[in-house]
Scaffold this motif. Sequence first.
Motif, short mmCIF file in Angstrom:
data_model
loop_
_atom_site.label_atom_id
_atom_site.label_comp_id
_atom_site.label_asym_id
_atom_site.label_seq_id
_atom_site.Cartn_x
_atom_site.Cartn_y
_atom_site.Cartn_z
N LEU A 65 -11.06 2.94 -9.19
CA LEU A 65 -10.87 2.79 -7.75
C LEU A 65 -9.41 2.50 -7.44
O LEU A 65 -8.71 1.83 -8.20
N SER A 66 -8.97 3.01 -6.31
CA SER A 66 -7.61 2.70 -5.85
C SER A 66 -7.54 1.24 -5.44
O SER A 66 -8.56 0.58 -5.24
N ALA A 103 -9.33 0.74 -2.20
CA ALA A 103 -10.79 0.72 -2.33
C ALA A 103 -11.26 -0.61 -2.92
O ALA A 103 -12.29 -1.16 -2.49
N THR A 134 -10.97 -3.24 -0.23
CA THR A 134 -12.01 -3.04 0.78
C THR A 134 -13.38 -3.46 0.25
O THR A 134 -14.15 -4.13 0.94
N LEU A 135 -13.68 -3.09 -1.00
CA LEU A 135 -14.96 -3.48 -1.61
C LEU A 135 -15.07 -4.99 -1.71
O LEU A 135 -16.13 -5.57 -1.44
N THR A 139 -7.74 1.07 7.56
CA THR A 139 -8.65 1.54 6.51
C THR A 139 -8.87 3.04 6.70
O THR A 139 -9.37 3.47 7.73
N THR A 156 -11.23 5.86 1.90
CA THR A 156 -11.59 4.60 1.24
C THR A 156 -13.07 4.29 1.42
O THR A 156 -13.78 3.99 0.45
N LEU A 157 -13.55 4.37 2.65
CA LEU A 157 -14.97 4.12 2.89
C LEU A 157 -15.83 5.23 2.28
O LEU A 157 -16.92 4.96 1.78
N ASP A 158 -15.33 6.46 2.31
CA ASP A 158 -16.06 7.57 1.69
C ASP A 158 -16.34 7.30 0.22
O ASP A 158 -17.46 7.46 -0.26
N VAL A 159 -15.30 6.90 -0.50
CA VAL A 159 -15.43 6.66 -1.94
C VAL A 159 -16.46 5.59 -2.23
O VAL A 159 -17.31 5.73 -3.11
N LEU A 160 -16.42 4.50 -1.48
CA LEU A 160 -17.32 3.38 -1.73
C LEU A 160 -18.76 3.72 -1.37
O LEU A 160 -19.71 3.28 -2.05
#
Length: 227
Positions: A91-92, A95, A98-99, A121, A125-129
């Motif tokens: 994860l970046s 990310a 954010t997580l 944000t 970022t939300l897509d990946v999580l």
Amino acid sequence: MDQNDQHSDIHTRNLRVLEALLFAAKEPLGAEDLRPFLSENADIADLLDQLQQRYQHAGINLVRRGEKFAFRTAEDLSYLLRRDDVEQKPLSRAALETLSIIAYHQPVTRSEIEEVRGVATSKGTLDVLMEAGWVRMRGRRRTPGRPVTYGTTLEFLDHFGLEQISDLPGLNELKGAGLLSSNLPPDFSVPKPRDGALTEDEDPLEPDDAGDDLLSELNTAQDPDKN
């Protein structure tokens, strides 16, 4: 066959059925998933406790994930299977931040995430999580604009080996692991994670509206001027 023998046979069968179901399951199972396969008066909590004790020192353990259960490789043997793991792209930093914010502050809106991070944000970022299955939309905050709130998932607990969200490390544990500086302000604190049902300031998402809500959220993330 007397009544005691019959009861013992039913109990043994329940244990074997429970063991088979959990062993074959692709994801953790809860009491309601298991109940239809057991005898009418089966004490599922007691059966699960017996299975946990039976496998306590085995190569696999019966572990709890939220309100569900699953067989997982014993923690002290997990290194043996790492060579077979599918390599995942790390994860970046955005990310991970954010997580962490979602995990500790849930339920949390995108604007609240941005307030903690101090930066916008992005959609990605939300897509990946969410694609990883670790973050989900929980509901709508009862505030102007009805923003979507986010929280963690059962998959998040399972991936990180947590029984419940409250098992996340606290301030002293994070310091001990070297993840936080010991020279923090006196008033610095780590929030106690919240888990479970919607809070008093949330309303559930309508199934038909979930996609539209996410699209709106992500479009807003792409264009801050729409805030």
